[in-house]
Design an enzyme around this catalytic site. Structure first.
Site, PDB file in Angstrom:
ATOM      1  N   LYS A 194      -3.982   3.571   2.541  1.00  0.00           N
ATOM      2  CA  LYS A 194      -5.125   2.919   2.048  1.00  0.00           C
ATOM      3  C   LYS A 194      -6.034   3.979   1.673  1.00  0.00           C
ATOM      4  CE  LYS A 194      -3.875  -1.236   5.208  1.00  0.00           C
ATOM      5  NZ  LYS A 194      -3.900  -1.639   6.697  1.00  0.00           N
ATOM      6  N   LYS A 208       1.040  -1.170   0.124  1.00  0.00           N
ATOM      7  CA  LYS A 208       0.040   0.053   0.216  1.00  0.00           C
ATOM      8  C   LYS A 208       0.863   1.130  -0.096  1.00  0.00           C
ATOM      9  CE  LYS A 208       0.525  -1.764   4.209  1.00  0.00           C
ATOM     10  NZ  LYS A 208      -0.225  -2.908   4.915  1.00  0.00           N
TER      11      LYS A 208
HETATM   12  P1  NDP Z   1       7.993  -9.002   6.234  1.00  0.00           P
HETATM   13  O1  NDP Z   1       8.849  -8.213   6.666  1.00  0.00           O
HETATM   14  O2  NDP Z   1       7.389 -10.071   6.971  1.00  0.00           O
HETATM   15  O3  NDP Z   1       8.502  -9.636   4.873  1.00  0.00           O
HETATM   16  C1  NDP Z   1       9.469  -8.906   4.071  1.00  0.00           C
HETATM   17  C2  NDP Z   1      10.138  -9.815   3.058  1.00  0.00           C
HETATM   18  O4  NDP Z   1      10.798  -9.349   2.337  1.00  0.00           O
HETATM   19  C3  NDP Z   1      11.188 -10.847   3.672  1.00  0.00           C
HETATM   20  O5  NDP Z   1      11.066 -11.884   3.404  1.00  0.00           O
HETATM   21  C4  NDP Z   1      12.451 -10.290   3.491  1.00  0.00           C
HETATM   22  O6  NDP Z   1      13.500 -11.208   3.235  1.00  0.00           O
HETATM   23  C5  NDP Z   1      12.022  -9.507   1.813  1.00  0.00           C
HETATM   24  N1  NDP Z   1      12.967  -8.636   1.761  1.00  0.00           N
HETATM   25  C6  NDP Z   1      13.125  -7.221   2.178  1.00  0.00           C
HETATM   26  N2  NDP Z   1      14.194  -6.593   1.678  1.00  0.00           N
HETATM   27  C7  NDP Z   1      14.418  -7.257   0.615  1.00  0.00           C
HETATM   28  C8  NDP Z   1      15.076  -7.055  -0.575  1.00  0.00           C
HETATM   29  N3  NDP Z   1      15.607  -5.996  -0.752  1.00  0.00           N
HETATM   30  N4  NDP Z   1      15.048  -8.138  -1.700  1.00  0.00           N
HETATM   31  C9  NDP Z   1      14.524  -9.225  -1.713  1.00  0.00           C
HETATM   32  N5  NDP Z   1      13.854  -9.482  -0.513  1.00  0.00           N
HETATM   33  C10 NDP Z   1      13.728  -8.687   0.484  1.00  0.00           C
HETATM   34  O7  NDP Z   1       6.587  -8.364   5.487  1.00  0.00           O
HETATM   35  P2  NDP Z   1       5.170  -8.816   5.344  1.00  0.00           P
HETATM   36  O8  NDP Z   1       5.172 -10.070   4.760  1.00  0.00           O
HETATM   37  O9  NDP Z   1       4.475  -8.417   6.520  1.00  0.00           O
HETATM   38  O10 NDP Z   1       4.654  -7.776   4.358  1.00  0.00           O
HETATM   39  C11 NDP Z   1       4.786  -7.646   2.895  1.00  0.00           C
HETATM   40  C12 NDP Z   1       3.741  -6.473   2.500  1.00  0.00           C
HETATM   41  O11 NDP Z   1       2.366  -7.069   2.518  1.00  0.00           O
HETATM   42  C13 NDP Z   1       3.973  -5.310   2.548  1.00  0.00           C
HETATM   43  O12 NDP Z   1       3.888  -4.453   1.618  1.00  0.00           O
HETATM   44  C14 NDP Z   1       2.862  -5.071   3.671  1.00  0.00           C
HETATM   45  O13 NDP Z   1       2.571  -3.589   4.017  1.00  0.00           O
HETATM   46  C15 NDP Z   1       1.771  -5.872   3.008  1.00  0.00           C
HETATM   47  N6  NDP Z   1       0.490  -6.242   3.916  1.00  0.00           N
HETATM   48  C16 NDP Z   1       1.150  -7.034   5.064  1.00  0.00           C
HETATM   49  C17 NDP Z   1       0.320  -7.514   5.798  1.00  0.00           C
HETATM   50  C18 NDP Z   1       0.473  -8.462   6.942  1.00  0.00           C
HETATM   51  O14 NDP Z   1      -0.639  -8.616   7.663  1.00  0.00           O
HETATM   52  N7  NDP Z   1       1.702  -8.600   7.311  1.00  0.00           N
HETATM   53  C19 NDP Z   1      -1.274  -7.277   5.510  1.00  0.00           C
HETATM   54  C20 NDP Z   1      -1.569  -6.540   4.262  1.00  0.00           C
HETATM   55  C21 NDP Z   1      -0.503  -6.109   3.533  1.00  0.00           C
HETATM   56  P3  NDP Z   1      14.009 -11.914   4.511  1.00  0.00           P
HETATM   57  O15 NDP Z   1      13.033 -12.810   4.823  1.00  0.00           O
HETATM   58  O16 NDP Z   1      15.225 -12.514   4.063  1.00  0.00           O
HETATM   59  O17 NDP Z   1      14.627 -10.827   5.359  1.00  0.00           O
HETATM   60  N1  HSE Z   2      -0.217  -2.945  10.115  1.00  0.00           N
HETATM   61  C1  HSE Z   2      -1.718  -3.196   9.452  1.00  0.00           C
HETATM   62  C2  HSE Z   2      -2.851  -3.389  10.373  1.00  0.00           C
HETATM   63  C3  HSE Z   2      -1.481  -4.595   8.810  1.00  0.00           C
HETATM   64  O1  HSE Z   2      -2.721  -3.307  11.807  1.00  0.00           O
HETATM   65  O2  HSE Z   2      -4.128  -3.376   9.855  1.00  0.00           O
HETATM   66  C4  HSE Z   2      -2.470  -4.604   7.267  1.00  0.00           C
HETATM   67  O3  HSE Z   2      -2.073  -3.472   6.518  1.00  0.00           O
END
Ligand code: NDP
Ligand code: HSE
Length: 437
Positions: free
Chosen positions: A209, A109
């Site tokens: 959002k 987002k």
């Molecule tokens: P995390 O921090 O859990 O995961 C991020 C991942 O990206 C990790 O696996 C990390 O690698 C990898 N990463 C970071 N930098 C790089 C890079 N330069 N090159 C390659 N890989 C990289 O994030 P989330 O899964 O929580 O969130 C991901 C997306 O989803 C975000 O945009 C978030 O806003 C969105 N989102 C998340 C929600 C949630 O509930 N978590 C809900 C809705 C949307 P490594 O593991 O090796 O460090």
């Molecule tokens: N940090 C966010 C929340 C995750 O609390 O809703 C989903 O975007």
């Protein structure tokens, strides 16, 4: 438009990021491989997973892992799924993918709210798809209804709870009477709030959002910088108690409205702030980390979308839905909806937006006090809807709820009232939403 793929050839997918969401995307791709093949019309093959620290990822076959995200995009892949988050390197990587004609699914987002226009232009230039259902309200199917199902209607308002962390905190404050600081600590211990909760509690996440929702609802490019943003850090136990006394609940709301400006032309207002809503409003019953969004459209009337707005599996569900859509487009040679920003409406500053205020004061209990307070409202052309006064010895509690007025006039009214010698304390000031003005 996506090139039609030869029958039976797999749709090749690159996954960027394998954290909370990415891990669940990998799991679902694996567990539902046969069903996905049937739904898409071709196998969906995960050909690589880019991460920062490959040694950490036991859940992914080692041969799929790479730290070279750009190289992975450049290889023979059809679809790029981005769940890294943040602006860079996600922006550069997705622009490269779209320019090369690869379809993109993202949950990001922050990136869309800041650089959505640039990404859509790259998608249009190459004919690739750009899908992002997971970016707002996690698992809840909300963006596709706005982008497609309601494309023949005229949306007038989108109002919702789009941040689970802050809703958890406000619900807990309402339930226990505890302070913001105490409840934030509990939310952190339970894993709802992150170690650095700034993006959630200061409203940045909800503002991103809101920008995405307003862009889709009003066919206008709205960025995060256009959104008026207030977080929940200043919400006090007194605010929550004051709301309760009047049969209201405090929620952090994202509000996107179609309005008429001073020239009689159309404009939009987009804002995120805490507000009191009547307990009878459907959003008041949304508690804990859940999200819900209320949409009003001229022909459809009122619609409500409710569910889990965060978490690995719920968010991965939305990502997979998008992946099936873009993969199908690859297989049959079509393309999903493009950006629709033709209306190009102006975004009104918050000061000019009509709102209503609830003001709770401790005042001296003597003759003429109510008249002095009422005179300040009249001076700023703010009409009073409700007044409630209760004596408490030498002091009195005075609650005023206004009719709708320009937000700047309401702010000035409160500032002046706070300076009146008869006002001992401004106990609570909060906007009121969700009821007739
Ligand atoms: P995390 O921090 O859990 O995961 C991020 C991942 O990206 C990790 O696996 C990390 O690698 C990898 N990463 C970071 N930098 C790089 C890079 N330069 N090159 C390659 N890989 C990289 O994030 P989330 O899964 O929580 O969130 C991901 C997306 O989803 C975000 O945009 C978030 O806003 C969105 N989102 C998340 C929600 C949630 O509930 N978590 C809900 C809705 C949307 P490594 O593991 O090796 O460090
Ligand atoms: N940090 C966010 C929340 C995750 O609390 O809703 C989903 O975007």
């Amino acid at each position: 438009m996506s090139e039609r793929k030869p029958a039976g050839r797999p749709v090749r997918v690159a996954l960027l990021g394998c954290g909370t969401v990415g891990t669940e995307v990998v799991r679902l791709l694996h567990e539902q491989a046969d069903d996905l093949t049937a739904r898409v019309g071709a196998p969906v093959e995960l050909v690589g997973v880019a991460v920062r620290r490959p040694n950490k990822h036991r859940e992914v076959p080692a041969e799929l892992l790479t730290t070279d995200a750009a190289g992975l995009i450049d290889s023979d892949v059809d679809v790029v799924v981005e769940v890294i988050g943040g602006i860079e390197p996600a922006r550069t990587l997705l622009l490269a993918a779209l320019r090369a004609g690869k379809s993109v699914v993202t949950a990001n987002k922050a990136l869309l709210a800041e650089h959505g226009g640039e990404l859509f232009e790259a998608a249009d230039a190459s004919g690739a798809d750009l899908y992002f259902e997971a970016a707002v309200a996690g698992a809840i199917p909300l963006l596709r209804p706005l982008r497609e199902s309601l494309a023949g209607d005229r949306i007038t308002r989108v109002m919702g709870i789009v941040n689970g962390t802050t809703n958890f905190i406000l619900s807990a404050m309402d339930g226990t009477g505890a302070s913001y600081a105490e409840t934030l600590e509990e939310a952190t211990q339970l894993g709802y709030a992150e170690a650095d909760p700034t993006a959630d509690v200061d409203g940045f996440d909800a503002a991103a959002k809101a920008a995405i929702l307003a862009s889709l609802a009003f066919h206008t490019r709205v960025t995060a910088a256009d959104v008026h943003r207030e977080g929940i850090a200043s919400v006090t136990a007194a605010d929550v108690a004051a709301a309760r006394e009047l049969g209201r609940a405090v929620k952090l709301l994202a509000i996107c409205e179609r309005e008429v400006d001073e020239t009689g032309g159309e404009a939009v207002s987009v804002r995120v702030h805490p507000a009191m809503i009547p307990r009878s409003h459907p959003l008041a019953g949304v508690n804990g980390a859940f999200n819900a969004v209320f949409v009003e459209a001229e022909a459809a009337g009122q619609l409500m979308f409710y569910g889990q707005g965060a978490g690995g599996a719920p968010t991965a569900s939305a990502v997979l839905g998008d992946l099936v859509a873009v993969a199908r487009n690859r297989v049959v040679g079509g393309r999903g909806p493009r950006e629709s920003a033709y209306a190009d409406l102006s975004v009104r500053p918050m000061g000019q937006t009509p709102t209503r205020y609830h003001v709770s004061l401790d005042v001296a209990d003597r003759s003429g006090v109510l008249a002095q307070v009422a005179a300040v409202f009249a001076e700023h052309d703010v009409s009073i809807a409700v007044v409630r006064q209760q004596g408490r010895g030498e002091d009195a509690s005075l609650v005023v709820v206004t009719h709708s007025a320009q937000d700047s006039a309401l702010q000035s009214t409160v500032d002046k009232i706070a300076g009146l010698p008869v006002v001992r304390e401004v106990v609570s000031v909060m906007r009121v939403e969700g009821e007739e003005s």
